[in-house]
Design an enzyme around this catalytic site. Structure first.
Site, PDB file in Angstrom:
ATOM      1  N   TYR A   1      31.207  31.920  -7.699  1.00  0.00           N
ATOM      2  CA  TYR A   1      30.491  32.299  -9.096  1.00  0.00           C
ATOM      3  C   TYR A   1      29.480  33.386  -9.173  1.00  0.00           C
ATOM      4  O   TYR A   1      29.370  33.926  -9.984  1.00  0.00           O
ATOM      5  CB  TYR A   1      29.978  30.902  -9.899  1.00  0.00           C
TER       6      TYR A   1
ATOM      7  N   LYS B   1      24.136  32.968 -15.886  1.00  0.00           N
ATOM      8  CA  LYS B   1      24.093  31.882 -16.690  1.00  0.00           C
ATOM      9  C   LYS B   1      22.959  31.094 -16.640  1.00  0.00           C
ATOM     10  O   LYS B   1      22.303  30.496 -17.915  1.00  0.00           O
ATOM     11  CB  LYS B   1      25.205  30.963 -16.433  1.00  0.00           C
TER      12      LYS B   1
END
Ligand code: NAD
Length: 260
Positions: free
Chosen positions: A152, A159
């Site tokens: 990720y 995020k």
């Protein structure tokens, strides 16, 4: 949602999380406007918008501030107010969504942050003045903001910044009756979701180990959108709300023996 008007950003196709949320809001009576990212996506978004009773389609590449300006200028021509915003937009170079975070380039770091984090702030700065009777906005996040998830990488860092910006936006806009929240969704089979290295493994692991032992359905994100964007979520702001079949509650899966 009857009588409520909202902007949906981030539909690419009928698997998009933004579409799942839009569909539920439409079914509950909301009036919708949609943005699309360039002409190649317009032909995908147009029929979906139509099926949700909308002919308000606005081009927007969120890296271009002038595009965001023209979205709100366009909305101002057809609507005299705005009640909600759905921001479901993210991007990072696929080549950097595998391997080590350590190898993230400056160029991709800045672009990922711009599209996946700053764009929400930029949109809300323009949306807030149209929300004359208060309003509600949601953005989409993922557990990789909080804990390390394989591949990720820079998206997790973006995020985390997005979730922090949700809290700051909630504080800035709360006095105007505008609520701002993040929905942290479990892994979904979308274009953005499949761009992450070993997405299939992550998907499978989540489905096998999450307390509910399954993946999230698009309709369930629709339900969450309805809750947070309507008066049902009236006192909720500055939150990161998990819709992930309980995966985030685990320290270690209880059924690891079955999985290994
Ligand atoms: P998707 O590919 O359907 O949607 C991503 C959208 O971002 C697309 O509509 C694309 O056009 C838009 N976008 C990318 N760059 C843009 C730019 N420069 N300007 C304007 N729009 C741009 O995938 P999705 O999974 O529905 O993603 C929606 C949101 O949900 C993203 O923020 C994503 O990070 C988040 N999310 C996804 C998952 C998952 O597993 N799919 C899980 C949690 C959170």
């Amino acid at each position: 949602m009857a009588g409520k008007r909202g902007l949906i950003m981030g539909v690419a196709n009928d698997h998009s999380i933004a579409w799942g949320i839009a569909k539920t809001l439409y079914e509950h009576g909301a009036d919708l406007a949609f943005t699309y990212q360039g002409d190649s996506l317009k032909k995908r978004v147009e029929p979906l918008a139509k099926s949700a009773g909308s002919d308000i389609l606005l081009n927007c590449d969120v890296t271009r501030e002038e595009d965001i300006d023209s979205v709100f200028a366009g909305l101002g021509k057809v609507w005299d107010g705005l009640d909600f915003v759905v921001h479901a937009v993210a991007y990072s170079n696929k080549e950097e969504l595998k391997g080590r975070y350590l190898d993230t380039t400056l160029e991709n770091f800045l672009n990922t942050m711009h599209i996946s984090c700053y764009s929400f702030t930029s949109v809300m700065r323009r949306a807030a003045p149209m929300m004359k009777n208060g309003g509600s906005a949601i953005t989409l996040s993922y557990y990789g903001a909080e804990k390390v998830m394989p591949n990720y990488n820079v998206m997790g860092v973006a995020k985390a910044a997005l979730e922090a910006s949700v809290r700051y936006l909630a504080a800035d806009l709360g006095p105007k009756g505008i609520r701002v929240n993040a929905v942290s969704a479990g892994p979904m089979r979308t274009l953005a979701g499949s761009a992450i290295g070993s997405a299939r493994t992550t998907f499978k692991y989540n489905n096998m180990t999450a307390p509910l032992r399954r993946g999230v359905e698009l309709e369930e994100l629709g339900g969450t959108g309805l809750y947070l964007l309507s008066d049902l979520g009236g006192a909720v702001t500055g939150e990161v709300h998990y819709v992930d079949c309980g995966f985030n509650a685990l320290g270690m899966p209880q059924n690891l023996n079955e999985v290994l």
